[in-house]
Design a protein around this motif. Structure first.
Motif, mmCIF file in Angstrom:
data_model
loop_
_atom_site.group_PDB
_atom_site.id
_atom_site.type_symbol
_atom_site.label_atom_id
_atom_site.label_comp_id
_atom_site.label_asym_id
_atom_site.label_seq_id
_atom_site.Cartn_x
_atom_site.Cartn_y
_atom_site.Cartn_z
ATOM 1 N N ALA A 41 -48.842 -10.300 -1.380
ATOM 2 C CA ALA A 41 -47.843 -11.056 -0.616
ATOM 3 C C ALA A 41 -46.922 -11.825 -1.548
ATOM 4 O O ALA A 41 -47.353 -12.338 -2.578
ATOM 5 N N VAL A 42 -45.674 -11.867 -1.145
ATOM 6 C CA VAL A 42 -44.718 -12.800 -1.735
ATOM 7 C C VAL A 42 -44.535 -13.859 -0.653
ATOM 8 O O VAL A 42 -43.882 -13.617 0.358
ATOM 9 N N ASN A 43 -45.194 -14.986 -0.847
ATOM 10 C CA ASN A 43 -45.224 -16.033 0.181
ATOM 11 C C ASN A 43 -43.894 -16.774 0.291
ATOM 12 O O ASN A 43 -43.487 -17.167 1.384
ATOM 13 N N SER A 44 -43.251 -16.986 -0.844
ATOM 14 C CA SER A 44 -41.935 -17.623 -0.851
ATOM 15 C C SER A 44 -41.224 -17.242 -2.134
ATOM 16 O O SER A 44 -41.860 -16.940 -3.152
ATOM 17 N N PHE A 45 -39.898 -17.230 -2.057
ATOM 18 C CA PHE A 45 -39.090 -16.886 -3.224
ATOM 19 C C PHE A 45 -37.743 -17.557 -3.034
ATOM 20 O O PHE A 45 -37.081 -17.336 -2.019
ATOM 21 N N LEU A 46 -37.369 -18.395 -3.987
ATOM 22 C CA LEU A 46 -36.122 -19.132 -3.876
ATOM 23 C C LEU A 46 -35.314 -18.967 -5.155
ATOM 24 O O LEU A 46 -35.798 -19.291 -6.244
ATOM 25 N N PHE A 47 -34.101 -18.437 -5.001
ATOM 26 C CA PHE A 47 -33.168 -18.364 -6.118
ATOM 27 C C PHE A 47 -32.337 -19.637 -6.080
ATOM 28 O O PHE A 47 -31.526 -19.829 -5.170
ATOM 29 N N LYS A 48 -32.533 -20.508 -7.048
ATOM 30 C CA LYS A 48 -31.871 -21.806 -7.061
ATOM 31 C C LYS A 48 -30.515 -21.766 -7.763
ATOM 32 O O LYS A 48 -29.600 -22.495 -7.395
ATOM 33 N N GLN A 49 -30.420 -20.937 -8.790
ATOM 34 C CA GLN A 49 -29.194 -20.815 -9.580
ATOM 35 C C GLN A 49 -29.052 -19.370 -10.028
ATOM 36 O O GLN A 49 -30.055 -18.668 -10.167
ATOM 37 N N PRO A 50 -27.827 -18.920 -10.306
ATOM 38 C CA PRO A 50 -27.675 -17.562 -10.809
ATOM 39 C C PRO A 50 -28.252 -17.435 -12.217
ATOM 40 O O PRO A 50 -28.385 -18.421 -12.945
ATOM 41 N N VAL A 51 -28.601 -16.207 -12.568
ATOM 42 C CA VAL A 51 -29.079 -15.887 -13.912
ATOM 43 C C VAL A 51 -28.056 -14.957 -14.534
ATOM 44 O O VAL A 51 -27.543 -14.047 -13.869
ATOM 45 N N PHE A 52 -27.750 -15.187 -15.816
ATOM 46 C CA PHE A 52 -26.720 -14.423 -16.503
ATOM 47 C C PHE A 52 -27.299 -13.650 -17.674
ATOM 48 O O PHE A 52 -28.308 -14.057 -18.263
ATOM 49 N N VAL A 53 -26.637 -12.566 -18.021
ATOM 50 C CA VAL A 53 -26.976 -11.845 -19.243
ATOM 51 C C VAL A 53 -26.856 -12.848 -20.394
ATOM 52 O O VAL A 53 -25.897 -13.607 -20.467
#
Length: 146
Positions: free
Chosen positions: A67-79
Motif C-alpha cells: 500500500a501507498v497510504n499517502s503521498f504528497l508532492f510539496k515542491q517540484p523536483v528539478f534535474v
C-alpha cells in the motif's frame, strides 16, 4: 518553464541532523519532462526503494509493497537536484511494516538551499520464498550477538 530560480519562495530548511539518508540520487534529464520537471512516477519509484530498505532490514528478508497510504508532492523536483531520502519505520504488525519517507532536495549546492519536496507513507509485507506473507521475526533475533 519552471526552474529552481523562478519557483515560488518556500522556507529553506536543513537536512535532518543526526540521521543518515537511506538513498541519495540526482535525477537525470531522462527522468524529466521537456520543462525540466522530474516525473512524479520516477520520484515515487525512488521513494519505494528507500522505504523498502528499513522494511527489508526489519523483516530480515524479502518484502513487497502492499500500500501507498499517502503521498504528497510539496515542491517540484528539478534535474540537478541532489535528493536525500530519509525513511523510518512508524508501525509494525504481524507481517507488515509501515514506513514514512521524507525527501529533501539540495538545490544550488554552492549556496546550500535545501527544500523538503516529498513525504509519503508506505506499507510493506514480509514474504517468504513462495512470495506469500510470513510472520516478522522477533526483534531480539535480529540483534547480532558477539
Amino acid at each position: 518553464m519552471t526552474t529552481p530560480q523562478n519557483t515560488p519562495a518556500v522556507p529553506h530548511t536543513r537536512l535532518p541532523e543526526g540521521k543518515m539518508p537511506e538513498l541519495r540520487v540526482m535525477p537525470a534529464p531522462s527522468d524529466a519532462n521537456v520543462y525540466g520537471d522530474v516525473f512524479g512516477g520516477w520520484i515515487m519509484a525512488q521513494v519505494d526503494v528507500a522505504g523498502s530498505l528499513p522494511a527489508t532490514r526489519r523483516a530480515n528478508g524479502r518484502v513487497a509493497t502492499i500500500a501507498v497510504n499517502s503521498f504528497l508532492f510539496k515542491q517540484p523536483v528539478f534535474v540537478g537536484d541532489l535528493l536525500s531520502f530519509y525513511a523510518n519505520i512508524v508501525k509494525v504488525g504481524n507481517t507488515s511494516i509501515t514506513v514514512c519517507v521524507e525527501v529533501y532536495a539540495e538545490r544550488n549546492r554552492l549556496q546550500s538551499d535545501v527544500v523538503k519536496v516529498t513525504e509519503a507513507q508506505l506499507t510493506y509485507v514480509a514474504t517468504g520464498p513462495d512470495r506469500k506473507p510470513r510472520q516478522l521475526p522477533p526483534l531480539d533475533s535480529l540483534i547480532s550477538r558477539d
